[in-house]
Design a protein around this motif. Structure first.
Motif, PDB file in Angstrom:
ATOM      1  N   LEU A   7       2.191   1.625  -3.397  1.00  0.00           N
ATOM      2  CA  LEU A   7       1.100   2.057  -4.269  1.00  0.00           C
ATOM      3  C   LEU A   7       0.828   3.540  -4.073  1.00  0.00           C
ATOM      4  CD1 LEU A   7      -1.006   1.211  -6.363  1.00  0.00           C
ATOM      5  CD2 LEU A   7      -2.543   0.702  -4.480  1.00  0.00           C
ATOM      6  N   LYS A   8       0.804   3.975  -2.829  1.00  0.00           N
ATOM      7  CA  LYS A   8       0.564   5.386  -2.542  1.00  0.00           C
ATOM      8  C   LYS A   8       1.696   6.257  -3.086  1.00  0.00           C
ATOM      9  CE  LYS A   8      -2.365   5.044   1.474  1.00  0.00           C
ATOM     10  NZ  LYS A   8      -2.558   5.340   2.881  1.00  0.00           N
ATOM     11  N   GLU A   9       2.932   5.785  -2.956  1.00  0.00           N
ATOM     12  CA  GLU A   9       4.081   6.531  -3.483  1.00  0.00           C
ATOM     13  C   GLU A   9       3.986   6.613  -5.005  1.00  0.00           C
ATOM     14  OE1 GLU A   9       7.639   4.676  -2.077  1.00  0.00           O
ATOM     15  OE2 GLU A   9       7.317   5.311  -0.021  1.00  0.00           O
ATOM     16  N   GLU A  10       3.629   5.500  -5.618  1.00  0.00           N
ATOM     17  CA  GLU A  10       3.489   5.473  -7.083  1.00  0.00           C
ATOM     18  C   GLU A  10       2.380   6.415  -7.514  1.00  0.00           C
ATOM     19  OE1 GLU A  10       4.597   4.755 -10.787  1.00  0.00           O
ATOM     20  OE2 GLU A  10       5.646   3.991  -9.041  1.00  0.00           O
ATOM     21  N   GLN A  11       1.277   6.410  -6.785  1.00  0.00           N
ATOM     22  CA  GLN A  11       0.169   7.315  -7.113  1.00  0.00           C
ATOM     23  C   GLN A  11       0.605   8.775  -6.920  1.00  0.00           C
ATOM     24  OE1 GLN A  11      -3.074   6.026  -4.610  1.00  0.00           O
ATOM     25  NE2 GLN A  11      -3.905   4.663  -6.193  1.00  0.00           N
ATOM     26  N   ALA A  12       1.358   9.029  -5.883  1.00  0.00           N
ATOM     27  CA  ALA A  12       1.843  10.392  -5.631  1.00  0.00           C
ATOM     28  C   ALA A  12       2.769  10.834  -6.753  1.00  0.00           C
ATOM     29  CB  ALA A  12       2.541  10.466  -4.278  1.00  0.00           C
ATOM     30  N   ARG A  13       3.666   9.929  -7.197  1.00  0.00           N
ATOM     31  CA  ARG A  13       4.555  10.253  -8.319  1.00  0.00           C
ATOM     32  C   ARG A  13       3.761  10.468  -9.596  1.00  0.00           C
ATOM     33  NH1 ARG A  13       7.932   5.499  -7.697  1.00  0.00           N
ATOM     34  NH2 ARG A  13       8.461   5.686  -5.553  1.00  0.00           N
ATOM     35  N   THR A  14       2.771   9.610  -9.803  1.00  0.00           N
ATOM     36  CA  THR A  14       1.924   9.740 -10.988  1.00  0.00           C
ATOM     37  C   THR A  14       1.195  11.074 -10.956  1.00  0.00           C
ATOM     38  OG1 THR A  14       1.606   7.343 -11.027  1.00  0.00           O
ATOM     39  CG2 THR A  14       0.073   8.668 -12.299  1.00  0.00           C
ATOM     40  N   GLU A  15       0.656  11.431  -9.815  1.00  0.00           N
ATOM     41  CA  GLU A  15      -0.041  12.708  -9.703  1.00  0.00           C
ATOM     42  C   GLU A  15       0.923  13.883  -9.902  1.00  0.00           C
ATOM     43  OE1 GLU A  15      -2.030  12.701  -5.940  1.00  0.00           O
ATOM     44  OE2 GLU A  15      -3.516  11.201  -6.571  1.00  0.00           O
ATOM     45  N   GLU A  16       2.127  13.698  -9.360  1.00  0.00           N
ATOM     46  CA  GLU A  16       3.141  14.744  -9.531  1.00  0.00           C
ATOM     47  C   GLU A  16       3.505  14.903 -10.989  1.00  0.00           C
ATOM     48  OE1 GLU A  16       7.730  15.467  -8.156  1.00  0.00           O
ATOM     49  OE2 GLU A  16       6.475  14.292  -6.828  1.00  0.00           O
ATOM     50  N   ARG A  30       0.835  -1.202   0.000  1.00  0.00           N
ATOM     51  CA  ARG A  30       0.000   0.000   0.000  1.00  0.00           C
ATOM     52  C   ARG A  30       0.870   1.252   0.000  1.00  0.00           C
ATOM     53  NH1 ARG A  30      -4.720  -1.518   4.279  1.00  0.00           N
ATOM     54  NH2 ARG A  30      -5.583  -3.118   2.985  1.00  0.00           N
ATOM     55  N   GLU A  50       1.636  14.009 -13.543  1.00  0.00           N
ATOM     56  CA  GLU A  50       0.476  14.565 -14.238  1.00  0.00           C
ATOM     57  C   GLU A  50       0.360  16.072 -13.982  1.00  0.00           C
ATOM     58  OE1 GLU A  50      -2.830  12.236 -12.907  1.00  0.00           O
ATOM     59  OE2 GLU A  50      -2.389  10.583 -14.264  1.00  0.00           O
TER      60      GLU A  50
END
Length: 121
Positions: free
Chosen positions: A6-15, A3, A17
């Protein structure tokens, strides 16, 4: 742990984006600036053309007015010379008339004197 990853990956993805969105906004801003510059350049070109046409027209009108002023000045000068010549002619004519009148008066006096002498004799 997954998790967290996953959260780090989502944060990087959001960053990424957000970064991409910021870059896209900058790109759009740059395009808008380029379009605005093109419009300004086009308007400036039109204004320059219009200004040059008006300037050329004004220049032609000014040259025509200058030529007309020169013709007017020449006509005034000619008229002044003609007036001076007319005054001189009038002065000469007056002098001739005065001389003729004087001669005529002398002739009349001489004639009176002659007829008085003839009567006396």
């Amino acid at each position: 742990r997954l998790r967290k990853l996953l959260k780090e990956e989502q944060a990087r993805t959001e960053e990424v984006e957000a970064d991409n969105a910021a870059k896209a906004a900058q790109l759009n801003l740059a395009r808008s600036k380029i379009e605005a510059c093109d419009k300004v350049a086009h308007l400036q070109s039109e204004w320059d053309d219009d200004f040059m046409k008006k300037f050329d027209k004004l220049l032609v009108e000014t040259e025509a007015a200058t030529r007309a002023k020169r013709r007017y000045d020449a006509a005034v000068h000619d008229a002044q010379e003609a007036a001076i010549a007319a005054e001189e002619a009038a002065r000469i004519a007056k002098k001739k008339c005065t001389v003729s009148i004087t001669k005529a008066k002398r002739a009349v006096k001489t004639q009176h004197y002659t007829s008085w002498q003839l009567r006396r004799e």
